[in-house]
Scaffold this motif. Structure first.
Motif, PDB file in Angstrom:
ATOM      1  N   LEU A 140      92.177  80.109  13.403  1.00 20.03           N
ATOM      2  CA  LEU A 140      92.111  79.398  14.689  1.00 20.03           C
ATOM      3  C   LEU A 140      92.156  80.373  15.861  1.00 20.03           C
ATOM      4  O   LEU A 140      91.441  80.191  16.852  1.00 20.03           O
ATOM      5  CB  LEU A 140      93.259  78.390  14.791  1.00 20.03           C
ATOM      6  N   ALA A 141      92.947  81.425  15.750  1.00 19.79           N
ATOM      7  CA  ALA A 141      93.008  82.430  16.814  1.00 19.79           C
ATOM      8  C   ALA A 141      91.672  83.151  16.961  1.00 19.79           C
ATOM      9  O   ALA A 141      91.201  83.392  18.078  1.00 19.79           O
ATOM     10  CB  ALA A 141      94.128  83.434  16.533  1.00 19.79           C
ATOM     11  N   THR A 167      99.751  78.173   6.445  1.00 20.88           N
ATOM     12  CA  THR A 167      99.931  78.010   7.890  1.00 20.88           C
ATOM     13  C   THR A 167      99.522  79.288   8.629  1.00 20.88           C
ATOM     14  O   THR A 167      98.824  79.228   9.648  1.00 20.88           O
ATOM     15  CB  THR A 167     101.400  77.664   8.211  1.00 20.88           C
ATOM     16  N   THR A 202      95.625  79.677   8.433  1.00 20.57           N
ATOM     17  CA  THR A 202      94.958  78.719   9.319  1.00 20.57           C
ATOM     18  C   THR A 202      95.126  79.116  10.782  1.00 20.57           C
ATOM     19  O   THR A 202      94.178  79.033  11.573  1.00 20.57           O
ATOM     20  CB  THR A 202      95.520  77.306   9.084  1.00 20.57           C
ATOM     21  N   ALA A 203      96.312  79.551  11.138  1.00 21.15           N
ATOM     22  CA  ALA A 203      96.560  79.966  12.518  1.00 21.15           C
ATOM     23  C   ALA A 203      95.746  81.210  12.877  1.00 21.15           C
ATOM     24  O   ALA A 203      95.228  81.328  13.993  1.00 21.15           O
ATOM     25  CB  ALA A 203      98.045  80.219  12.730  1.00 21.15           C
ATOM     26  N   ALA A 249      98.224  80.227  18.500  1.00 24.03           N
ATOM     27  CA  ALA A 249      97.915  80.401  17.079  1.00 24.03           C
ATOM     28  C   ALA A 249      98.458  81.731  16.556  1.00 24.03           C
ATOM     29  O   ALA A 249      98.950  81.798  15.418  1.00 24.03           O
ATOM     30  CB  ALA A 249      96.409  80.320  16.859  1.00 24.03           C
ATOM     31  N   LEU A 300      95.303  78.581  23.514  1.00 28.99           N
ATOM     32  CA  LEU A 300      95.262  78.239  22.098  1.00 28.99           C
ATOM     33  C   LEU A 300      95.292  79.495  21.222  1.00 28.99           C
ATOM     34  O   LEU A 300      95.950  79.529  20.182  1.00 28.99           O
ATOM     35  CB  LEU A 300      93.999  77.420  21.814  1.00 28.99           C
ATOM     36  N   LYS A 301      94.598  80.524  21.662  1.00 34.99           N
ATOM     37  CA  LYS A 301      94.539  81.758  20.870  1.00 34.99           C
ATOM     38  C   LYS A 301      95.936  82.349  20.689  1.00 34.99           C
ATOM     39  O   LYS A 301      96.344  82.679  19.566  1.00 34.99           O
ATOM     40  CB  LYS A 301      93.620  82.768  21.568  1.00 34.99           C
TER      41      LYS A 301
END
Length: 117
Positions: free
Chosen positions: A51-52, A44, A47-48, A7, A3-4
């Protein structure tokens, strides 16, 4: 892909597309992309990025909890091995000192109270 890193890729692609779009539109028309497109790309990317960072912190926390768990398991196994040896020696010594007649006798049922007689 974790996921990291997913992102991070999304953030990089978003920022790159925003900058590239603004440069291309600026060279062709002498202007910029509409505000909505720029805000969407930057939102975007932001947010990414958040999230990372959260995914990285989660991985670090998970690694620390795993290390702590392994340490506790090792320590408890060590304590159990030490305690088990001492208790085993006590029971064997007790049985040897009393000979064969040292049987384990279970507790009997408790006597009935005066009210039940």
């Amino acid at each position: 892909m974790t996921l990291k890193w997913l992102a991070v890729v999304v953030a990089v692609v978003s920022v790159t597309s925003c900058v590239t779009g603004n440069v291309v539109v600026g060279v062709i028309n002498g202007g910029q992309l509409p505000l909505v497109v720029n805000l969407f790309a930057l939102t975007t990317a932001g947010t990414a990025a958040v999230l990372a960072v959260v995914a990285e912190l989660h991985d670090r926390l998970n690694d620390r909890v795993s290390a702590l768990t392994e340490f506790l398991v090792a320590r408890l196994n060590e304590i159990e091995a030490h305690t088990g040896d001492r208790n085993t020696g006590f029971v064997e010594g007790y049985l040897l000192s009393h000979g064969q007649e040292a049987a384990v006798v279970p507790f009997g049922r408790r006597g009935r109270g005066a009210a039940e007689r």
